[in-house]
Scaffold this motif. Structure first.
Motif, PDB file in Angstrom:
ATOM      1  N   ARG A  59      48.428 -27.137 -70.305  1.00 49.48           N
ATOM      2  CA  ARG A  59      48.711 -27.132 -71.739  1.00 49.48           C
ATOM      3  C   ARG A  59      48.256 -25.843 -72.421  1.00 49.48           C
ATOM      4  NH1 ARG A  59      49.422 -32.452 -73.962  1.00 49.48           N
ATOM      5  NH2 ARG A  59      48.322 -31.798 -75.832  1.00 49.48           N
ATOM      6  N   VAL A  60      47.033 -25.431 -72.159  1.00 52.32           N
ATOM      7  CA  VAL A  60      46.508 -24.219 -72.794  1.00 52.32           C
ATOM      8  C   VAL A  60      47.338 -23.006 -72.375  1.00 52.32           C
ATOM      9  CG1 VAL A  60      44.511 -22.665 -72.938  1.00 52.32           C
ATOM     10  CG2 VAL A  60      44.174 -25.143 -73.056  1.00 52.32           C
ATOM     11  N   ALA A  61      47.674 -22.926 -71.100  1.00 46.57           N
ATOM     12  CA  ALA A  61      48.480 -21.805 -70.606  1.00 46.57           C
ATOM     13  C   ALA A  61      49.866 -21.816 -71.241  1.00 46.57           C
ATOM     14  CB  ALA A  61      48.576 -21.857 -69.088  1.00 46.57           C
ATOM     15  N   ALA A  62      50.437 -22.990 -71.463  1.00 50.67           N
ATOM     16  CA  ALA A  62      51.760 -23.087 -72.092  1.00 50.67           C
ATOM     17  C   ALA A  62      51.708 -22.537 -73.519  1.00 50.67           C
ATOM     18  CB  ALA A  62      52.245 -24.530 -72.093  1.00 50.67           C
ATOM     19  N   ARG A  63      50.697 -22.934 -74.275  1.00 53.65           N
ATOM     20  CA  ARG A  63      50.558 -22.427 -75.640  1.00 53.65           C
ATOM     21  C   ARG A  63      50.345 -20.914 -75.651  1.00 53.65           C
ATOM     22  NH1 ARG A  63      46.632 -26.366 -76.226  1.00 53.65           N
ATOM     23  NH2 ARG A  63      47.546 -28.332 -76.807  1.00 53.65           N
ATOM     24  N   LEU A  64      49.475 -20.446 -74.767  1.00 55.12           N
ATOM     25  CA  LEU A  64      49.190 -19.010 -74.724  1.00 55.12           C
ATOM     26  C   LEU A  64      50.415 -18.194 -74.310  1.00 55.12           C
ATOM     27  CD1 LEU A  64      45.615 -19.006 -73.156  1.00 55.12           C
ATOM     28  CD2 LEU A  64      46.239 -18.364 -75.491  1.00 55.12           C
ATOM     29  N   ALA A  65      51.155 -18.669 -73.331  1.00 60.07           N
ATOM     30  CA  ALA A  65      52.356 -17.955 -72.886  1.00 60.07           C
ATOM     31  C   ALA A  65      53.385 -17.883 -74.014  1.00 60.07           C
ATOM     32  CB  ALA A  65      52.958 -18.623 -71.656  1.00 60.07           C
ATOM     33  N   ALA A  66      53.599 -19.001 -74.694  1.00 61.07           N
ATOM     34  CA  ALA A  66      54.559 -19.021 -75.811  1.00 61.07           C
ATOM     35  C   ALA A  66      54.106 -18.082 -76.921  1.00 61.07           C
ATOM     36  CB  ALA A  66      54.723 -20.443 -76.331  1.00 61.07           C
ATOM     37  N   SER A  67      52.834 -18.105 -77.218  1.00 61.36           N
ATOM     38  CA  SER A  67      52.289 -17.243 -78.268  1.00 61.36           C
ATOM     39  C   SER A  67      52.439 -15.768 -77.903  1.00 61.36           C
ATOM     40  CB  SER A  67      50.815 -17.591 -78.497  1.00 61.36           C
ATOM     41  OG  SER A  67      50.253 -16.744 -79.461  1.00 61.36           O
ATOM     42  N   PHE A  68      52.127 -15.418 -76.669  1.00 57.93           N
ATOM     43  CA  PHE A  68      52.239 -14.031 -76.217  1.00 57.93           C
ATOM     44  C   PHE A  68      53.690 -13.550 -76.286  1.00 57.93           C
ATOM     45  CE2 PHE A  68      52.903 -10.774 -73.003  1.00 57.93           C
ATOM     46  CZ  PHE A  68      51.925  -9.858 -73.341  1.00 57.93           C
ATOM     47  N   MET A  69      54.623 -14.371 -75.793  1.00 55.65           N
ATOM     48  CA  MET A  69      56.035 -13.956 -75.794  1.00 55.65           C
ATOM     49  C   MET A  69      56.579 -13.851 -77.214  1.00 55.65           C
ATOM     50  SD  MET A  69      57.708 -15.723 -72.425  1.00 55.65           S
ATOM     51  CE  MET A  69      57.011 -17.369 -72.657  1.00 55.65           C
ATOM     52  N   ALA A  70      56.207 -14.779 -78.093  1.00 58.39           N
ATOM     53  CA  ALA A  70      56.644 -14.703 -79.486  1.00 58.39           C
ATOM     54  C   ALA A  70      56.123 -13.421 -80.131  1.00 58.39           C
ATOM     55  CB  ALA A  70      56.158 -15.930 -80.253  1.00 58.39           C
ATOM     56  N   LYS A  71      54.877 -13.085 -79.845  1.00 60.40           N
ATOM     57  CA  LYS A  71      54.285 -11.850 -80.383  1.00 60.40           C
ATOM     58  C   LYS A  71      55.043 -10.627 -79.876  1.00 60.40           C
ATOM     59  CE  LYS A  71      49.906  -9.416 -80.800  1.00 60.40           C
ATOM     60  NZ  LYS A  71      48.487  -9.404 -80.444  1.00 60.40           N
ATOM     61  N   GLN A  72      55.460 -10.639 -78.602  1.00 53.20           N
ATOM     62  CA  GLN A  72      56.231  -9.531 -78.040  1.00 53.20           C
ATOM     63  C   GLN A  72      57.549  -9.335 -78.785  1.00 53.20           C
ATOM     64  OE1 GLN A  72      55.237  -7.390 -75.295  1.00 53.20           O
ATOM     65  NE2 GLN A  72      53.367  -8.330 -76.068  1.00 53.20           N
ATOM     66  N   LEU A  73      58.091 -10.434 -79.316  1.00 57.46           N
ATOM     67  CA  LEU A  73      59.347 -10.375 -80.079  1.00 57.46           C
ATOM     68  C   LEU A  73      59.111 -10.102 -81.558  1.00 57.46           C
ATOM     69  CD1 LEU A  73      61.215 -13.422 -78.477  1.00 57.46           C
ATOM     70  CD2 LEU A  73      61.595 -10.983 -78.011  1.00 57.46           C
ATOM     71  N   GLY A  74      57.843 -10.059 -81.970  1.00 59.16           N
ATOM     72  CA  GLY A  74      57.522  -9.846 -83.385  1.00 59.16           C
ATOM     73  C   GLY A  74      57.771 -11.092 -84.214  1.00 59.16           C
ATOM     74  N   GLU A  75      57.649 -12.247 -83.600  1.00 58.37           N
ATOM     75  CA  GLU A  75      57.934 -13.523 -84.274  1.00 58.37           C
ATOM     76  C   GLU A  75      56.742 -14.460 -84.174  1.00 58.37           C
ATOM     77  OE1 GLU A  75      62.676 -13.613 -83.046  1.00 58.37           O
ATOM     78  OE2 GLU A  75      61.351 -15.180 -82.321  1.00 58.37           O
ATOM     79  N   SER A  76      56.861 -15.575 -84.870  1.00 56.09           N
ATOM     80  CA  SER A  76      55.892 -16.653 -84.754  1.00 56.09           C
ATOM     81  C   SER A  76      56.377 -17.635 -83.693  1.00 56.09           C
ATOM     82  CB  SER A  76      55.764 -17.416 -86.081  1.00 56.09           C
ATOM     83  OG  SER A  76      55.308 -16.559 -87.092  1.00 56.09           O
ATOM     84  N   VAL A  77      55.440 -18.344 -83.101  1.00 57.37           N
ATOM     85  CA  VAL A  77      55.809 -19.393 -82.145  1.00 57.37           C
ATOM     86  C   VAL A  77      56.659 -20.419 -82.878  1.00 57.37           C
ATOM     87  CG1 VAL A  77      54.934 -21.209 -80.632  1.00 57.37           C
ATOM     88  CG2 VAL A  77      53.703 -19.060 -80.818  1.00 57.37           C
ATOM     89  N   GLY A  78      57.717 -20.877 -82.221  1.00 58.17           N
ATOM     90  CA  GLY A  78      58.611 -21.855 -82.826  1.00 58.17           C
ATOM     91  C   GLY A  78      59.917 -21.238 -83.295  1.00 58.17           C
ATOM     92  N   GLN A  79      59.987 -19.906 -83.289  1.00 55.67           N
ATOM     93  CA  GLN A  79      61.253 -19.264 -83.624  1.00 55.67           C
ATOM     94  C   GLN A  79      62.069 -19.156 -82.333  1.00 55.67           C
ATOM     95  OE1 GLN A  79      59.310 -15.990 -85.928  1.00 55.67           O
ATOM     96  NE2 GLN A  79      60.878 -16.517 -87.440  1.00 55.67           N
ATOM     97  N   THR A  80      62.180 -17.993 -81.732  1.00 60.98           N
ATOM     98  CA  THR A  80      62.933 -17.853 -80.482  1.00 60.98           C
ATOM     99  C   THR A  80      62.202 -18.518 -79.322  1.00 60.98           C
ATOM    100  OG1 THR A  80      63.885 -15.770 -81.250  1.00 60.98           O
ATOM    101  CG2 THR A  80      63.998 -16.207 -78.888  1.00 60.98           C
ATOM    102  N   VAL A  81      60.887 -18.399 -79.315  1.00 59.34           N
ATOM    103  CA  VAL A  81      60.054 -18.959 -78.246  1.00 59.34           C
ATOM    104  C   VAL A  81      59.155 -20.044 -78.815  1.00 59.34           C
ATOM    105  CG1 VAL A  81      58.319 -18.487 -76.478  1.00 59.34           C
ATOM    106  CG2 VAL A  81      60.017 -16.730 -77.049  1.00 59.34           C
ATOM    107  N   GLY A  82      59.130 -21.188 -78.138  1.00 57.28           N
ATOM    108  CA  GLY A  82      58.262 -22.280 -78.560  1.00 57.28           C
ATOM    109  C   GLY A  82      57.668 -22.981 -77.362  1.00 57.28           C
ATOM    110  N   TYR A  83      56.931 -24.028 -77.629  1.00 65.27           N
ATOM    111  CA  TYR A  83      56.357 -24.816 -76.531  1.00 65.27           C
ATOM    112  C   TYR A  83      56.499 -26.298 -76.846  1.00 65.27           C
ATOM    113  CZ  TYR A  83      52.203 -25.377 -79.476  1.00 65.27           C
ATOM    114  OH  TYR A  83      51.354 -25.667 -80.513  1.00 65.27           O
TER     115      TYR A  83
END
Length: 114
Positions: A59-83
């Motif tokens: 679970r923690v890794a899923a949240r962190l991965a989604a957060s990292f990828m969203a940041k790479q896109l310049g977005e918040s989690v839940g936009q293009t990338v979510g968990y």
């Protein structure tokens, strides 16, 4: 963005998935399997208009991965990338890449009879 060991194989991975719709990726930890590959695949022609699921068992890794990828896109989690995991999710109508835990993936497969 720094280069990762997986970068030199991104074209091969995309081609394999374009041709066969599934592939198994095995690489050392830190190679970019979890974060670099999914973001690259979002841009692939074969993935246009499709939702991609990324299995991350913890679970923690899923949240962190989604957060990292969203940041790479310049977005918040839940936009293009979510968990999505049991009891917690952060997805929206525009989410194309969902990082999911094993329980969610199993439930999805039961619903579509994988």
């Amino acid at each position: 963005m720094s280069t990762l060991p997986i970068d030199e194989h991104l074209y091969e991975i995309n081609t394999a998935l374009s041709d066969h719709h599934r592939a198994m990726l095995i690489a050392q930890p830190g190679a970019g399997k979890t974060t670099r590959v999914p973001l690259t695949l979002l841009k692939a022609e074969w993935a246009s208009g499709k939702k991609l699921l990324l299995l991350e068992p913890r679970r923690v890794a899923a949240r962190l991965a989604a957060s990292f990828m969203a940041k790479q896109l310049g977005e918040s989690v839940g936009q293009t990338v979510g968990y999505r995991m049991r009891g917690d999710s952060c997805v929206g109508s525009q989410t194309r890449l969902e990082v999911v835990t094993q329980g969610v993936l199993t439930a999805c497969c039961r619903m579509i009879h994988c």
